[in-house]
Design an enzyme around this catalytic site. Sequence first.
Site, mmCIF file in Angstrom:
data_model
loop_
_atom_site.group_PDB
_atom_site.id
_atom_site.type_symbol
_atom_site.label_atom_id
_atom_site.label_comp_id
_atom_site.label_asym_id
_atom_site.label_seq_id
_atom_site.Cartn_x
_atom_site.Cartn_y
_atom_site.Cartn_z
ATOM 1 N N GLY A 20 26.470 -32.157 29.404
ATOM 2 C CA GLY A 20 27.102 -33.244 28.606
ATOM 3 C C GLY A 20 28.687 -33.686 28.790
ATOM 4 N N ASP A 38 27.819 -29.193 17.650
ATOM 5 C CA ASP A 38 26.781 -29.539 16.617
ATOM 6 C C ASP A 38 26.947 -28.218 15.520
ATOM 7 O OD1 ASP A 38 24.294 -30.247 15.626
ATOM 8 O OD2 ASP A 38 23.727 -31.117 17.513
#
Length: 178
Positions: A43, A102
């Site tokens: 990512g 997250d």
Amino acid sequence: MHKDIESILYSEEVLASRIKELGDQISKDYKDERVIVVGVMKGANVFVADLIRNITADVILDFIVVSSYGASTETTAVIRLLKDLDENIDSEHVLIVEDIIDSGLTLEYLVNNFETRHPKSIKICTLLNKVERRKIDMKVDYIGFQVPDEFIVGYGIDYAERYRNLPYVGILKRSVYE
Ligand code: PRP
């Protein structure tokens, strides 16, 4: 805009300008120092490439490949280390670069793992911070944007390995994953 995107959260221009600010801050903080910048793949790939070009300190670029969730929308506690660092970080400054935080489980795993190697310091930089989903409390040193708890893709972030190539950060349409 891509047909699967509901709306754009951060355009190319907005991202570039915020990343310049982050780079300026990091350059000041590591002035005259060497820092090993660790991109957390896949990512962070796009972000770290843009970020290091805005850092004037002495940068050594390294990558680590971990996987915390596959094609599912839920984060699990299973972190898999797929590729370790190439560099020896003993007595070095380390800056971990993430696209999004997250639950915090990936970073908890990485920080614990890196600490056993006795670096001079460890700091964390993330483009996006989704604080509502946090399970592990941690200090994040550099944050690009605080994001809402939406399904976000683009600028390196995927859904089932797609959309990483979008030049902006957007919200995925529900119809794509429901
Ligand atoms: C994503 C993201 C972070 C991690 C954040 O990676 O790039 O590494 O999840 O989630 P957490 O804070 O809940 O741990 P992912 O495992 O999807 O792999 P990718 O980077 O290859 O897309």
